[in-house]
Design an enzyme around this catalytic site. Structure first.
Site, PDB file in Angstrom:
ATOM      1  CE1 TYR A  18      -3.232   2.877   0.879  1.00 43.91           C
ATOM      2  CE2 TYR A  18      -2.084   3.261   2.751  1.00 43.91           C
ATOM      3  CZ  TYR A  18      -3.127   3.692   1.899  1.00 43.91           C
ATOM      4  OH  TYR A  18      -3.609   4.722   2.114  1.00 43.91           O
ATOM      5  CD  GLU A  40      -7.800   7.547   5.939  1.00 43.02           C
ATOM      6  OE1 GLU A  40      -7.947   7.288   7.118  1.00 43.02           O
ATOM      7  OE2 GLU A  40      -7.026   7.297   5.010  1.00 43.02           O
ATOM      8  CD1 TRP A  48      -3.578   2.467   6.100  1.00 41.57           C
ATOM      9  CD2 TRP A  48      -5.493   3.164   6.325  1.00 41.57           C
ATOM     10  NE1 TRP A  48      -3.933   2.508   4.862  1.00 41.57           N
ATOM     11  CE2 TRP A  48      -5.008   2.943   4.850  1.00 41.57           C
ATOM     12  CE3 TRP A  48      -6.884   3.363   6.782  1.00 41.57           C
ATOM     13  CZ2 TRP A  48      -6.217   3.238   3.941  1.00 41.57           C
ATOM     14  CZ3 TRP A  48      -7.664   3.599   5.742  1.00 41.57           C
ATOM     15  CH2 TRP A  48      -7.549   3.502   4.287  1.00 41.57           C
TER      16      TRP A  48
END
Length: 187
Positions: A18, A40, A48
């Site tokens: 990522y 988000e 995350w």
């Protein structure tokens, strides 16, 4: 020779991929901006990596992040999502995603596109920070405060300043790669 990467991603293949491919790359595509907004929003209060591990499940559960479809979700669809163990089953965040899809389309109507609206806050140029260590990156800034306030005024939910700043980092509105990271100069 191995390339230096931001410290936050090192040691997890999914995180590193990522970081290497997406994080901090300027996004001007509305569909992709909405995807990051959804992710988000669900990340609020969580790590995350938890969201990244469930990203494909989110994609399937939320019709490939198609905001036009999401805006039409009814009570039955909400219940299906609340039963889906592959995503974060938070009623407030699911409801926020639906109302955010509606608000997203309203912004598109008013500004021509969401990316024009959101990038106007930066005169369409990313902010380039000079972070030595990822731990120095702020959780929010006066600009993320301003954007958060404006989004809320437009009906968006779960868009506090910290969520907005993480969104800005992810979508390349701000470059918070460490200055010795191989991606710093690339994005």
């Amino acid at each position: 020779m191995e390339k230096h990467k931001c410290g936050w991603c090192v040691g997890d293949t999914l995180y590193e991929d990522y970081h290497d491919r997406e994080w901090g790359v300027p996004v001007k595509d509305d569909a992709m901006l909405f995807e990051f907004l959804v992710l988000e929003t669900f990340q609020a209060g969580l790590s995350w990596i938890t969201i990244l591990r469930k990203r494909e499940n989110f994609r399937k559960a939320f019709d490939n992040f198609d905001y036009q479809k999401i805006a039409l979700y009814d009570t039955n669809r909400k219940e299906e999502l609340l039963q889906n163990a592959g995503i974060i089953r938070n009623k407030l965040k699911i409801n926020a995603t639906i109302s955010n899809a509606i608000a997203f389309m309203e912004v598109q109507k008013s500004f021509g596109s969401f990316h024009k609206y959101i990038w106007d806050f930066l005169d369409h140029k990313p902010i380039i920070n000079k972070i030595q260590n990822y731990k120095e990156a702020p959780a929010n800034t006066p600009l993320s405060d301003q954007i958060s306030k404006d989004l809320k005024k437009r009906g968006f939910k779960f868009v506090g300043s910290t969520v907005v700043y993480a969104f800005m980092q992810a979508t390349g509105m701000v470059n918070d790669h460490e200055i010795n990271c191989f991606r710093y100069a690339q994005v």
